[in-house]
Enzyme design. Structure first.
Site, mmCIF file in Angstrom:
data_model
loop_
_atom_site.group_PDB
_atom_site.id
_atom_site.type_symbol
_atom_site.label_atom_id
_atom_site.label_comp_id
_atom_site.label_asym_id
_atom_site.label_seq_id
_atom_site.Cartn_x
_atom_site.Cartn_y
_atom_site.Cartn_z
ATOM 1 N N HIS A 222 0.781 14.045 13.360
ATOM 2 C CA HIS A 222 1.403 15.222 13.985
ATOM 3 C C HIS A 222 0.366 16.263 14.357
ATOM 4 O O HIS A 222 0.713 17.405 14.630
ATOM 5 C CB HIS A 222 2.456 15.836 13.046
ATOM 6 C CG HIS A 222 3.432 14.835 12.537
ATOM 7 N ND1 HIS A 222 3.280 14.195 11.334
ATOM 8 C CD2 HIS A 222 4.568 14.338 13.095
ATOM 9 C CE1 HIS A 222 4.282 13.338 11.155
ATOM 10 N NE2 HIS A 222 5.076 13.408 12.199
HETATM 11 S S1 FES Z 1 0.125 15.854 10.476
HETATM 12 FE FE1 FES Z 1 2.007 15.016 9.893
HETATM 13 S S2 FES Z 1 1.420 13.564 8.442
HETATM 14 FE FE2 FES Z 1 -0.423 14.473 9.014
#
Ligand code: FES
Length: 257
Positions: A222
């Site tokens: 993410h």
């Molecule tokens: S940024 Fe979501 S799991 Fe690492």
């Protein structure tokens, strides 16, 4: 006249057939009654169709085995109880006697709660099992400026041999501006060795080393960016990468766990 004879014969045949059927039915009925009267099968619902009375099923019970089953159950419960009690007693006595022999000539008897503590310790994981919970790493195998990932208790651990420039960079950051404020010196035992769990604090992905906007680690799941001290700088992760328990028993040895 002939036709009258034929008709009377047909009537006689019909009467004899119906009589035979009636006799057969009577025979069946009688045999059923006899069978029933003999008692080989007696329905518990007989005559109870419009009653709330619970039928008597007692004659279906196997009267020969109930006591045998009870005896077997009592025997098994008693035996298991005796074995458990004997095992517990011998363990406690073993610990107590060891304690008593060890301290008999040097100190008064230990209080019972200490013996109980020792007993509980005795039941905990053995030294070889605990040893498996630790990982020893030879630091000579990791050149400066390189990352190594090892597995410890099923999780990845990042070990970074940091350069002098990276250490400077980590120390220059304004700690107060960080999402999870933590000085670099609080995250390392030796500035050149950064040891941390390789698990993103957002949802648990494994970040990629030497990547991201801050020259540290980048989580592609993410988009979380960690700096060269493993601190969260950008993205959805709320916390810095976690520091595990570790130690340097020798100059070039690292023990994690
Ligand atoms: S940024 Fe979501 S799991 Fe690492």
């Amino acid at each position: 006249m002939a036709s009258l004879t034929i008709a009377s014969r047909a009537l006689a045949r019909g009467v004899s057939r119906s009589t035979a059927c009636l006799n057969a039915a009577r025979t069946l009925s009688t045999s059923a009654q006899l069978h029933d009267a003999a008692g080989s099968y007696s329905s518990p619902f007989k005559g109870e169709s419009k009653s709330t009375k619970i039928p008597d099923f007692s004659h279906y019970l196997n009267k020969g085995t109930s006591n045998t089953n009870l005896l077997f159950s009592y025997f098994m419960v008693g035996t298991m109880g005796a074995i458990t009690a004997a095992g517990a007693k011998s363990t406690v006595q073993g610990v107590y006697s060891t304690q008593h022999i060890a301290i008999a000539h040097v100190a008064p008897r230990r209080p019972k709660h200490q013996i109980a503590d020792q007993f509980l310790k005795n039941m905990s994981a053995s030294a070889d099992v605990l040893a498996m919970a630790k990982v020893e790493v030879d630091l000579n195998a990791i050149p400066e400026g390189k990352n190594v990932i090892i597995k410890w208790r099923g999780k990845p651990v990042f070990i970074r041999h940091r350069t002098a420039d990276e250490i400077d960079e980590a120390n220059k950051v304004n700690v107060a501006s960080l999402r999870d404020p933590q000085a670099d010196e609080d995250r390392v035992q030796k500035p050149e060795w950064l040891v941390m769990l390789g698990v993103c604090t957002h949802l648990g992905c494994v970040p990629i080393g030497e990547a991201g906007d801050f020259g540290g680690w980048f989580c592609p799941c993410h988009g979380s960016h960690y700096d060269i001290s493993g601190r969260i700088r950008k993205g959805p992760a709320p916390l810095n990468l976690e520091i595990p328990t570790y130690d340097f028993p020798e100059e070039d040895k690292l023990v994690i766990g």
